[in-house]
Design a protein around this motif. Structure first.
Motif, PDB file in Angstrom:
ATOM      1  N   GLY A  45       1.129  -0.988   0.242  1.00  0.00           N
ATOM      2  CA  GLY A  45       0.048  -0.073  -0.276  1.00  0.00           C
ATOM      3  C   GLY A  45       1.238   1.629  -0.067  1.00  0.00           C
ATOM      4  O   GLY A  45       0.160   2.416  -0.472  1.00  0.00           O
ATOM      5  N   GLY A  46       2.105   1.433   0.047  1.00  0.00           N
ATOM      6  CA  GLY A  46       3.135   2.971   0.294  1.00  0.00           C
ATOM      7  C   GLY A  46       2.935   3.025  -1.172  1.00  0.00           C
ATOM      8  O   GLY A  46       3.094   1.946  -2.921  1.00  0.00           O
ATOM      9  N   THR A  47       3.859   4.070  -1.277  1.00  0.00           N
ATOM     10  CA  THR A  47       3.805   4.733  -2.298  1.00  0.00           C
ATOM     11  C   THR A  47       5.070   4.467  -3.110  1.00  0.00           C
ATOM     12  O   THR A  47       6.185   5.156  -1.748  1.00  0.00           O
ATOM     13  CB  THR A  47       3.338   5.658  -2.604  1.00  0.00           C
ATOM     14  N   VAL A  48       5.836   4.580  -3.763  1.00  0.00           N
ATOM     15  CA  VAL A  48       6.902   4.524  -4.352  1.00  0.00           C
ATOM     16  C   VAL A  48       7.052   5.929  -5.290  1.00  0.00           C
ATOM     17  O   VAL A  48       6.949   5.689  -6.559  1.00  0.00           O
ATOM     18  CB  VAL A  48       7.369   3.426  -4.763  1.00  0.00           C
ATOM     19  N   THR A  49       8.201   6.582  -4.854  1.00  0.00           N
ATOM     20  CA  THR A  49       7.966   7.145  -5.699  1.00  0.00           C
ATOM     21  C   THR A  49       9.810   7.736  -5.992  1.00  0.00           C
ATOM     22  O   THR A  49      10.948   7.681  -5.806  1.00  0.00           O
ATOM     23  CB  THR A  49       8.236   9.380  -5.369  1.00  0.00           C
ATOM     24  N   ALA A  50      10.275   7.566  -7.656  1.00  0.00           N
ATOM     25  CA  ALA A  50      11.650   7.909  -7.804  1.00  0.00           C
ATOM     26  C   ALA A  50      11.602   9.739  -9.147  1.00  0.00           C
ATOM     27  O   ALA A  50      11.210  10.081  -9.413  1.00  0.00           O
ATOM     28  CB  ALA A  50      11.910   6.720  -9.222  1.00  0.00           C
ATOM     29  N   ARG A  51      12.822  10.300  -8.238  1.00  0.00           N
ATOM     30  CA  ARG A  51      12.714  11.629  -9.294  1.00  0.00           C
ATOM     31  C   ARG A  51      14.616  11.952  -9.346  1.00  0.00           C
ATOM     32  O   ARG A  51      15.367  11.592  -8.676  1.00  0.00           O
ATOM     33  CB  ARG A  51      12.352  12.959  -8.060  1.00  0.00           C
ATOM     34  N   ARG A  58       8.814   8.779 -12.155  1.00  0.00           N
ATOM     35  CA  ARG A  58       7.957   7.787 -11.236  1.00  0.00           C
ATOM     36  C   ARG A  58       7.261   6.644 -10.385  1.00  0.00           C
ATOM     37  O   ARG A  58       8.599   7.541  -9.456  1.00  0.00           O
ATOM     38  CB  ARG A  58       8.745   6.462 -12.323  1.00  0.00           C
ATOM     39  N   HIS A  59       6.376   6.702 -10.413  1.00  0.00           N
ATOM     40  CA  HIS A  59       5.765   6.409  -8.892  1.00  0.00           C
ATOM     41  C   HIS A  59       5.276   5.135  -9.447  1.00  0.00           C
ATOM     42  O   HIS A  59       4.295   5.180 -10.521  1.00  0.00           O
ATOM     43  CB  HIS A  59       5.274   7.586  -8.134  1.00  0.00           C
ATOM     44  N   GLY A  60       4.763   4.639  -8.721  1.00  0.00           N
ATOM     45  CA  GLY A  60       3.844   3.453  -8.215  1.00  0.00           C
ATOM     46  C   GLY A  60       3.299   3.109  -7.055  1.00  0.00           C
ATOM     47  O   GLY A  60       4.067   3.756  -6.059  1.00  0.00           O
ATOM     48  N   THR A  61       2.585   1.764  -6.912  1.00  0.00           N
ATOM     49  CA  THR A  61       2.053   1.909  -5.156  1.00  0.00           C
ATOM     50  C   THR A  61       2.410  -0.040  -4.959  1.00  0.00           C
ATOM     51  O   THR A  61       2.537  -0.322  -5.916  1.00  0.00           O
ATOM     52  CB  THR A  61       0.498   1.805  -5.485  1.00  0.00           C
ATOM     53  N   ILE A  62       2.928   0.259  -3.807  1.00  0.00           N
ATOM     54  CA  ILE A  62       3.466  -0.703  -3.674  1.00  0.00           C
ATOM     55  C   ILE A  62       2.060  -2.187  -3.106  1.00  0.00           C
ATOM     56  O   ILE A  62       1.367  -1.975  -2.572  1.00  0.00           O
ATOM     57  CB  ILE A  62       4.276  -1.007  -1.969  1.00  0.00           C
ATOM     58  N   ASN A  63       2.023  -3.359  -4.245  1.00  0.00           N
ATOM     59  CA  ASN A  63       1.548  -4.145  -4.163  1.00  0.00           C
ATOM     60  C   ASN A  63       0.729  -5.383  -2.888  1.00  0.00           C
ATOM     61  O   ASN A  63       1.551  -5.217  -1.565  1.00  0.00           O
ATOM     62  CB  ASN A  63       1.275  -5.278  -5.316  1.00  0.00           C
ATOM     63  N   VAL A  80      15.181   7.642  -4.360  1.00  0.00           N
ATOM     64  CA  VAL A  80      13.865   7.187  -4.713  1.00  0.00           C
ATOM     65  C   VAL A  80      13.043   7.468  -3.341  1.00  0.00           C
ATOM     66  O   VAL A  80      14.548   6.451  -2.082  1.00  0.00           O
ATOM     67  CB  VAL A  80      14.449   5.918  -4.675  1.00  0.00           C
ATOM     68  N   THR A  81      11.706   8.081  -2.936  1.00  0.00           N
ATOM     69  CA  THR A  81      11.229   7.619  -1.894  1.00  0.00           C
ATOM     70  C   THR A  81      10.228   6.642  -1.772  1.00  0.00           C
ATOM     71  O   THR A  81       9.225   6.587  -2.349  1.00  0.00           O
ATOM     72  CB  THR A  81      10.557   9.233  -1.649  1.00  0.00           C
ATOM     73  N   LEU A  82      10.318   6.382  -0.041  1.00  0.00           N
ATOM     74  CA  LEU A  82       8.667   6.148   0.042  1.00  0.00           C
ATOM     75  C   LEU A  82       8.293   6.597   0.485  1.00  0.00           C
ATOM     76  O   LEU A  82       8.278   7.063   2.131  1.00  0.00           O
ATOM     77  CB  LEU A  82       8.839   4.372   1.143  1.00  0.00           C
ATOM     78  N   GLU A  83       6.448   6.698   0.496  1.00  0.00           N
ATOM     79  CA  GLU A  83       5.841   7.257   0.817  1.00  0.00           C
ATOM     80  C   GLU A  83       4.080   6.484   1.957  1.00  0.00           C
ATOM     81  O   GLU A  83       3.963   5.536   0.901  1.00  0.00           O
ATOM     82  CB  GLU A  83       4.752   8.957   1.049  1.00  0.00           C
ATOM     83  N   LYS A  84       3.715   6.645   2.471  1.00  0.00           N
ATOM     84  CA  LYS A  84       2.204   5.883   3.444  1.00  0.00           C
ATOM     85  C   LYS A  84       1.591   6.415   4.545  1.00  0.00           C
ATOM     86  O   LYS A  84       2.474   7.004   4.860  1.00  0.00           O
ATOM     87  CB  LYS A  84       2.964   4.318   3.743  1.00  0.00           C
ATOM     88  N   LYS A  87       3.179  10.500   4.578  1.00  0.00           N
ATOM     89  CA  LYS A  87       4.378  10.802   5.406  1.00  0.00           C
ATOM     90  C   LYS A  87       5.027   9.452   5.067  1.00  0.00           C
ATOM     91  O   LYS A  87       5.098   8.710   4.426  1.00  0.00           O
ATOM     92  CB  LYS A  87       3.977  10.084   6.600  1.00  0.00           C
ATOM     93  N   THR A  88       6.229  10.466   4.201  1.00  0.00           N
ATOM     94  CA  THR A  88       7.747  10.464   4.052  1.00  0.00           C
ATOM     95  C   THR A  88       8.467   9.644   5.167  1.00  0.00           C
ATOM     96  O   THR A  88       8.779   9.462   6.340  1.00  0.00           O
ATOM     97  CB  THR A  88       8.316  11.066   3.565  1.00  0.00           C
ATOM     98  N   LEU A  89       8.184   7.810   4.634  1.00  0.00           N
ATOM     99  CA  LEU A  89       9.414   7.126   5.950  1.00  0.00           C
ATOM    100  C   LEU A  89      10.372   6.667   5.816  1.00  0.00           C
ATOM    101  O   LEU A  89      11.086   6.617   6.113  1.00  0.00           O
ATOM    102  CB  LEU A  89       8.058   5.802   5.335  1.00  0.00           C
ATOM    103  N   ASP A  90      10.938   6.636   4.157  1.00  0.00           N
ATOM    104  CA  ASP A  90      11.992   6.567   3.781  1.00  0.00           C
ATOM    105  C   ASP A  90      12.671   7.304   2.504  1.00  0.00           C
ATOM    106  O   ASP A  90      11.730   6.970   1.505  1.00  0.00           O
ATOM    107  CB  ASP A  90      12.737   4.788   3.555  1.00  0.00           C
ATOM    108  N   THR A  91      13.897   7.577   2.337  1.00  0.00           N
ATOM    109  CA  THR A  91      14.238   8.009   1.103  1.00  0.00           C
ATOM    110  C   THR A  91      15.750   7.511   1.118  1.00  0.00           C
ATOM    111  O   THR A  91      16.846   6.867   1.804  1.00  0.00           O
ATOM    112  CB  THR A  91      14.403   9.887   1.064  1.00  0.00           C
ATOM    113  N   ARG A  92      15.974   7.091  -0.331  1.00  0.00           N
ATOM    114  CA  ARG A  92      16.957   6.883  -0.312  1.00  0.00           C
ATOM    115  C   ARG A  92      17.463   7.392  -1.633  1.00  0.00           C
ATOM    116  O   ARG A  92      16.854   7.643  -3.097  1.00  0.00           O
ATOM    117  CB  ARG A  92      16.877   5.047  -1.358  1.00  0.00           C
TER     118      ARG A  92
END
Length: 119
Positions: A45-51, A58-63, A80-84, A87-92
């Motif tokens: 259910g998290g969202t991953v965004t690559a900028r 690009r962005h997509g949802t974790i299945n 690459v950022t993880l949001e759920k 809220k931003t949970l993690d950034t690489r």
């Protein structure tokens, strides 16, 4: 005599055509793409965004299985950022993408379990 000359010329043309077709068939492929992918695991259910540094994103949802894939990502260096739950949970940072290659970016999941739990 004319028939023989014609036959010999025809054979030469046929041979050259065959060589040309063979050269085309075995020529290395060029310019087939300038993209790669980013994939990995994370909380369902998290969202991953690559900028990228150039603004491409690009962005997509974790299945429900805890997996995601961002396809057709242009070459470059990405954050690459993880949001759920907004809220931003993690950034690489500094994730490099090269042509035809994928970069795996995994995010931590609660209790190391990324799959969604049935409720």
């Amino acid at each position: 005599m004319k028939v023989m000359g014609y036959s010999k010329t025809f054979r030469h043309v046929a041979a050259l055509a065959a060589i040309g077709i063979g050269a085309i068939a075995f020529a290395p492929a060029q310019g087939q793409g300038t993209t790669g992918s980013i994939f990995g695991h994370g909380p369902a259910g998290g969202t991953v965004t690559a900028r990228s540094e150039t603004g491409a994103s690009r962005h997509g949802t974790i299945n429900d299985s805890g997996r995601y894939r961002l396809s057709n990502v242009p070459m470059g260096t990405y954050t690459v950022t993880l949001e759920k739950d907004e809220k931003t949970l993690d950034t690489r940072k500094n994730i490099g993408i090269t042509v035809g290659r994928g970069a795996q970016v995994d995010f931590a999941c609660e209790n190391d379990e990324c799959e969604a739990k049935g409720g």
